[in-house]
Design an enzyme around this catalytic site. Structure first.
Site, PDB file in Angstrom:
ATOM      1  CE  LYS A   1      -4.387   0.705   2.357  1.00 65.88           C
ATOM      2  NZ  LYS A   1      -5.018   0.597   3.673  1.00 65.88           N
TER       3      LYS A   1
HETATM    4  C1  E4P Z   1      -8.458   1.374   3.723  1.00 69.20           C
HETATM    5  O1  E4P Z   1      -7.592   0.738   3.194  1.00 69.20           O
HETATM    6  C2  E4P Z   1      -8.267   2.172   4.937  1.00 69.20           C
HETATM    7  O2  E4P Z   1      -7.493   1.424   5.809  1.00 69.20           O
HETATM    8  C3  E4P Z   1      -9.562   2.461   5.664  1.00 69.20           C
HETATM    9  O3  E4P Z   1     -10.669   2.084   4.919  1.00 69.20           O
HETATM   10  C4  E4P Z   1      -9.632   3.836   6.236  1.00 69.20           C
HETATM   11  O4  E4P Z   1     -10.863   4.000   6.876  1.00 69.20           O
HETATM   12  P1  E4P Z   1     -11.159   5.172   7.933  1.00 69.20           P
HETATM   13  O5  E4P Z   1     -11.376   6.425   7.175  1.00 69.20           O
HETATM   14  O6  E4P Z   1     -12.405   4.728   8.629  1.00 69.20           O
HETATM   15  O7  E4P Z   1      -9.966   5.243   8.839  1.00 69.20           O
END
Ligand code: E4P
Length: 217
Positions: A83
């Site tokens: 990522k």
């Molecule tokens: C996705 O890969 C992220 O980890 C996640 O969906 C972020 O979500 P949040 O905005 O609830 O922290």
């Protein structure tokens, strides 16, 4: 549509993965911090449990260090998706990883223009953050719609991974708009099957059944 779990909690992952309905896992630095565990051993354990893509995020912000971190994370298991943030350096790193046939999830996407660049950089997944856009009064679903339209028109293979999910309705709306994947916090995955009419209907059936005195086995 595929469903990923958005957590680094291995016990949650195990309990949901035995349903056979989970296609992958996403983590981020905040989720790893919340788990209180070491990132390498956590990703290793998740990859042993889940055969689909497991996103592990780099924490470096410069290109060279992203490459080093990404290679280390990628060496943990074949199903690790690196990522990277949607920045200049992140896009450069994405291009290098994708040319090496390493899965890349480009995260923190908040515009269609960003998503277009991620696709051109060869991203396996683009992660538009629906909830965080809605939090500032923008329209997260509109972004999903714009990205799926652009990717369809131009034949990009990058999968649209709806992230920052805040409700079951977000999952349903993303599915209707053609998102390939939604990454879902465990509590919303559970909320997907819960329905009061299912509970009431089951209770009524069992009560009527009891009156018959029959058993199936
Ligand atoms: C996705 O890969 C992220 O980890 C996640 O969906 C972020 O979500 P949040 O905005 O609830 O922290």
């Amino acid at each position: 549509m595929q469903l990923f779990i958005d957590t680094a909690d291995i016990e949650e992952i195990k309990s949901l993965n035995i349903t056979g309905l989970i296609d992958g896992v996403t983590t981020n630095p905040s989720l790893i911090a919340k788990s209180g565990r070491n990132i390498i051993s956590t990703i290793e354990e998740i990859c042993n449990e889940v055969s689909g893509p497991v996103s592990a995020e780099v924490t470096a912000i410069d290109f060279d260090s992203m490459l080093l971190e990404g290679k280390k994370l990628s060496s943990i298991a074949q199903n690790v998706a690196i990522k990277v943030p949607l920045t200049y350096d992140g896009l450069r790193a994405c291009k290098v990883f994708s040319e090496d046939d390493i899965m890349v999830n480009v995260t923190l996407c908040f515009s269609a223009a960003q998503a277009l660049l991620a696709a051109k950089a060869g991203a396996t997944f683009i992660s538009p953050f629906i909830g965080r856009l809605n939090d500032i009064g923008a329209d997260g679903m509109n972004l999903i719609s714009d990205i799926t339209e652009i990717y369809d028109i131009h034949g990009f293979e990058t999968k649209v991974l709806a992230a920052s999910i805040r409700s079951v309705q977000d999952i349903v709306d993303s599915a209707k708009l053609g998102a390939d994947v939604a990454t879902v916090p465990p509590k919303f995955l559970k909320a997907m099957y819960d329905h009061p009419l299912t509970d009431k209907g089951l209770s009524d059936f069992l009560s009527d059944w009891k009156k018959t005195g029959q058993t199936i086995l």
